[in-house]
Design an enzyme around this catalytic site. Structure first.
Site, PDB file in Angstrom:
ATOM      1  CE  LYS A 160      -4.016   1.975   2.437  1.00 53.31           C
ATOM      2  NZ  LYS A 160      -4.901   1.848   3.618  1.00 53.31           N
ATOM      3  CB  SER A 197      -8.239   3.509   2.491  1.00 53.93           C
ATOM      4  OG  SER A 197      -7.368   2.935   3.455  1.00 53.93           O
ATOM      5  CB  SER A 238      -8.356   0.807   5.456  1.00 52.17           C
ATOM      6  OG  SER A 238      -9.069   2.010   5.459  1.00 52.17           O
TER       7      SER A 238
END
Lengths: 471, 93, 472
Positions: free
Chosen positions: C67, C142, C166
């Site tokens: 990420k 996310s 997330s």
């Protein structure tokens, strides 16, 4: 009793850098940056790089406890860190990690030499925080076209010591700072001579007005000057029928004036909240253990000097008002006569050092011992001793060499005696004046003896000999 | 309820320049969220201590031992403006 | 889709370079927009190194997507924000160091909601990531890029971060396994903070076993994170296909109004499956759940408003024309942050400001205490809790992006877990209209073993995790 006619109230916020620690407060960067290029002692943490996290230096907590204890504060068993949110170019994270509720220590005091004798100044709190970076402006802060930032200082451990508004004059403020610095040096956690080691914000009000906060004070003398200026300014405002408003002012050291920093910046709202990246400290038991190991502090040492060495309190106070001087004295007094050592270090050496803006490191204790030894064995005169000390400070060398080069060895008694006889023969007028009761006439005879011996005679001894011969 | 005027102050505290249009756009959305947060008032939290940290941890320290810093080059490598080893920021006033 | 074990066999038979090349080609052809940066050269270089020198780490030669809010030395790290334009970290996050030690190869930086603020990966400055099961739908967020990369076969493993769901939300929407560990189990050093007191890095994979393997690599104590816990663990050893005697708590509050019927049915069916395998279930009460969403957003926004204060264009990132510094800072930040980030900064600043601190921030922290107590009580009666991860399957792109409240409401079942700091794993448990459904298995603090074991047993006895989107 000091009357304080203007109702001056001064409180100081002193930021002390724990520059004797090896690393910064929340990261492992070395604190030894003073001679290095900018931004060469930084890491992701103190540069505020995204993703970095703080971890507190154990020694910084210990030092904070030492300071709290030395300032007679209550040291808390539970303490934690907060974020103080504000923007400034020297602040790499947009917030400062500091303390707010639950500071590590609070509610103490120190004694200073006040306007009317011993005066107590309360310590509101002494808490831990991190130092921001250093800003460099081309020219002045208000004219510079850009600002340069060096983050080497960022993340240095600071202790902020907040006093109660107990000082009644700029002089007391200065004495407070002197005393504070002295205590901190005794604790051996701080070197006051390094740049930025001790920085002061001052709050001052006079009767009938609100307080002004003066920032950017970097010396004890500066504090006194800034406060003197501020009292005059505030009095003038009131005299003209104006109102002294609460505001932040910037001290311009070069011009010795304070300037209003009126701007939107005044609209502060620091939005304190507990730093989520640091866990609370539960340090019950630390303070008693550290108290055991606390070094002797200035007031205690002063009392001990009077008791142990039999010296005058004024001398003891002067000797202990700087830790390094106190250590110097004790080393000398271990070998030489303590009272004579006190006189020569306090009354002569300190004065000569101050005159030259030097510190005690500029003088070797061995040299002090030699000078005292030469004096005690009556090989030199007191004037000669002063001359040696001055020469050592100005040119260096050793006392023995200086004695030889300058011919400072006290001359023998019979030479003085011969010189006295010659002086009496050569100055009949002075002799008859003296015999007629004019005591002062003796001075010119002593002067004559000194001249004949090229100053190597002891003036007091010459006087005695002359009196004997005239008597 | 926050007004456009409040938003100007919050924008200032946040150092976010907000145009008139931005304030027009944000105010109702922020108010709808704050309305929703009004739910919090209904919870009885009398005598409840706040949880600042989720774990009951304390006393995590570093020892006072230096570790290598970044080089000056690395420290400055991301700074859009720098000069003579310093990071260059805008003028103060 | 290949598991870690299969990949290791292939690396031994062929080479890491071949595997890495295949994934790189897949990424290049993909329309999912799962990556912000593809680290092609460094990945191939490292693969060749491992091929020639050998490596005995548990992930030797295996590619992984990271990420883009996790700091990677020498690889741009953007948080999917314009404000970090040009930022190349000079240091690795703790998890990246661990991955490198284990021989893993960073193949690229995964797309995400800007600064992890969102549940759809639509707030990314680099455009939304698409759901591999239906490219008109969001992948969740996310960590949408991390989940979509794994679901779409563009990486066998990935890392995300979970502040309020997330990791679990996109795992659920993309039909993969994602774990949010107990707060403190994985070091946050190098994770760019959104809300520090809530978030953890978490692993994604296509199976519980691979998640456990990856979790073993990246967890463990780190002295650079004050909130990192020091515990010896071996999560892979917890994977036992046996739930006899396991007590499952079922919090009815998590099946509240607004939960999709198919989601509810799939999760209840999953609980039945586990009961058939020897577990028992009991209803548990979590009465403060209804306050969790507000409390979560107040805390997250408050912390975020402070965390994001450092982005001012001086030391890194976007810089606009200079004026006085107040103006410059305000302009840099206005130009660099997107709308949702600005909204959260403004609201967080407001919630902490004088006069509102107690009403919002302090109140939320007190509710956090009540939520923690809800979990403590529930775990007196149960070993694990099972609930839907998301109240519904993946929604359409653009469906919620203009309405913050409806977007926030999607997190209703995930945020209480972060408030309490407990671990939770999301895994596929059904499908609705061709879209995957995820359930979460929630555990006590540090009892990842129980949730991994429960998830593993479920997976061993069902086949939801074996289904793949077309073209992956």
């Amino acid at each position: 009793m000091y009357e304080n006619p203007d109702g001056v109230m001064i409180g100081l916020e002193v930021h002390v850098q724990l520059n004797k620690l090896k690393t910064k407060v929340f990261c492992g960067c070395s604190t030894d940056y003073h001679n290095d290029p900018p931004n060469s002692h930084v890491c992701p943490v103190c540069l505020g790089l995204p993703g970095s996290l703080p971890v507190i230096n154990r020694k910084a907590v210990e030092a904070a406890i030492k300071i709290g204890l030395a300032l007679n504060c209550k040291v808390e068993e539970h303490t934690q860190f907060y974020r103080k949110n504000y923007y400034y170019p020297d602040l790499p994270k947009g917030f400062q990690i500091t303390q707010y509720d639950f500071p590590i220590s609070s509610g103490g005091y120190i004694m200073i030499e006040g306007e009317d004798g011993e005066h107590r100044v309360g310590i509101t709190r002494a808490h831990m925080e991190e130092d921001p970076g250093r800003l460099v402006h081309e020219g002045t802060i208000d004219k510079s076209k850009y600002t340069l930032i060096d983050y080497n200082r960022s993340g240095m451990a600071l202790i902020e010591i907040v006093s109660d508004p107990d000082m009644r004059s700029p002089k007391e403020a200065r004495r407070y700072l002197d005393k504070l610095r002295n205590i901190l040096e005794y604790l051996d956690i701080f070197d006051g001579d390094l740049e930025g080691a001790l920085r002061v914000d001052a709050n001052i009000s006079i009767m009938g007005g609100q307080r002004a906060e003066i920032k950017n004070i970097s010396s004890h003398k500066g504090a006194e000057r800034a406060l003197l200026f501020e009292i005059v300014r505030q009095k003038n405002v009131l005299r003209r029928g104006g109102v002294v408003v609460q505001e932040t002012r910037h001290f311009d050291e070069a011009r010795e004036i304070t300037l209003s920093m009126r701007s939107k910046e005044e609209a502060h709202d620091y939005r304190y909240f507990p730093e989520p990246d640091l866990v609370p400290l539960k340090i019950s038991g630390w303070a008693p253990a550290i108290k055991e190991m606390l070094p002797e502090l200035p007031d205690a040492r002063r009392m001990r000097f009077v008791e142990q060495y039999g010296i005058m309190d004024d001398h003891a106070k002067a000797l202990t008002s700087e830790r390094k001087v106190a250590i110097f004295y004790e080393e000398v007094a271990k070998i030489a006569d303590p009272k004579i050592s006190a006189v020569w270090i306090c009354d002569v050496l300190k004065g000569e050092l101050n005159y030259r803006d030097l510190t005690i490191e500029a003088f070797r204790k061995e040299d002090m011992l030699s000078v005292i030894e030469l004096l005690m064995s009556k090989k030199i005169t007191e004037d000669g001793a002063v001359d040696i000390i001055r020469t050592l400070l100005d040119k260096g060398g050793s006392p023995e060499e200086i004695v030889k080069e300058k011919g400072l060895l006290k001359v023998e008694g019979d030479i003085v005696s011969t010189a006295a006889e010659e002086a009496i023969k050569e100055n009949p007028v002075a002799v008859s004046d003296f015999k007629a009761g004019k005591e002062k006439a003796l001075n010119s005879l002593v002067g004559s003896v000194m001249k004949k011996t090229k100053g190597r005679a002891d003036a007091r001894a010459a006087r005695e000999i002359l009196l004997g011969k005239l008597g | 309820m926050i007004t456009k005027k409040d938003l100007e102050h919050i924008g200032w505290l946040s150092r976010l320049e907000l145009s008139e249009e931005d304030r027009e756009k944000y105010t109702p959305k922020l108010n709808s969220v704050l309305d929703y947060f009004g739910e919090l008032d209904k919870a009885d939290t009398g005598g409840v201590e706040p949880s600042y940290h989720v774990m009951p941890m304390s006393n995590v320290f570093r020892e006072d031992v230096p570790i290598a810093s970044l080089s000056q080059e690395e420290a400055l490598s991301n700074a859009p403006k720098n000069q003579d080893g310093f990071i260059k920021a805008p003028r103060m006033m | 889709m290949a598991s870690i074990n299969e990949l290791i066999e292939r690396i031994h038979a062929d080479s890491s370079e071949e595997i890495v090349t295949e994934y790189l080609e897949k990424i290049e052809k993909s329309k999912l927009n799962a990556f912000i940066t593809v680290a092609k050269e460094s990945a191939l270089l490292r693969a060749k190194e491992i091929d020639s020198q050998g490596h005995d780490g548990p992930l030797a030669g295996i590619p992984i997507a990271i990420k883009d809010n996790i700091s990677t030395k020498g690889i741009a790290t953007t948080c999917a924000s314009k404000i970090l334009t040009g930022y190349i970290p000079p240091y690795d996050a703790h998890v990246i160091e661990k991955l490198k030690e284990a021989g893993a190869i960073i193949i690229g930086k995964a797309n995400m909601d800007e600064f992890a603020m969102g549940s759809s990966t639509e707030t990314s400055f680099y455009g939304p990531t698409l759901n591999p099961w239906d490219t008109t739908r969001v992948p969740g967020g996310s960590s949408g890029g991390s989940a979509a990369a794994v679901a779409g076969g563009e990486a066998p493993l990935s890392l995300g971060s979970d502040t309020g769901g997330s990791v679990r939300c996109p795992a659920s929407f993309c039909g993969v396994v994602g774990l949010k560990p107990t707060y403190g189990v994985i070091s946050r050093y190098g994770l760019i903070s959104y809300a520090n007191s809530l978030e953890q890095i978490g692993p994604f994979a296509t199976s519980v076993r691979d998640v456990a393997t990856l979790f073993d690599v990246i967890s463990g104590h780190d002295p650079r994170d004050s909130t990192s816990v020091d515990r010896e663990t071996n999560y892979s050893s917890a994977l036992i296909n046996d739930v006899k005697g396991l007590k499952i708590g079922v919090p009815e509050e998590y099946f509240a109004e607004g939960t999709d019927k198919n989601v509810e049915k799939s999760v209840r069916d999953a609980i039945n499956t586990l009961e058939e395998l020897g577990a028992t279930s009991v209803e548990v009460k979590m009465p403060h759940t209804k306050y969790a969403l507000s409390a979560y957003y107040v805390i997250a926004m408050s912390e975020a408003s402070s965390n994001l204060a450092r982005f001012d264009g001086m030391r890194y990132g976007l810089r606009t024309e200079d004026s006085d510094w107040h103006t410059t800072f305000s302009q840099v930040r206005a130009a660099g942050f997107g709308d949702e980030v600005k909204r959260r900064i403004l609201l967080g600043t407001y919630a902490l400001s004088a006069g509102y601190h107690d009403k919002y921030y302090l109140k939320a922290l007190k509710i956090r205490t009540l939520i923690k107590q809800d979990f403590e009580r529930a775990f007196r009666d149960a070993d694990v809790l099972i609930a839907p991860t998301m109240p519904y399957p993946a929604f359409k792109l653009g469906e919620k992006i203009d309405d913050p409240i409806s977007l926030y409401l999607a997190d209703v079942d995930t945020v209480p877990i972060n408030l309490a700091g407990v671990p939770s794993i999301s895994l596929p448990c059904g499908f609705s209209g061709g879209l995957p459904i995820g359930m979460q298995v929630i555990g006590k603090h540090f009892d990842e073993a129980a949730i991994l074991r429960t998830a593993f047993a479920f997976e061993e006895n069902t086949d939801f995790h074996t289904r793949q989107p077309e073209g992956s």
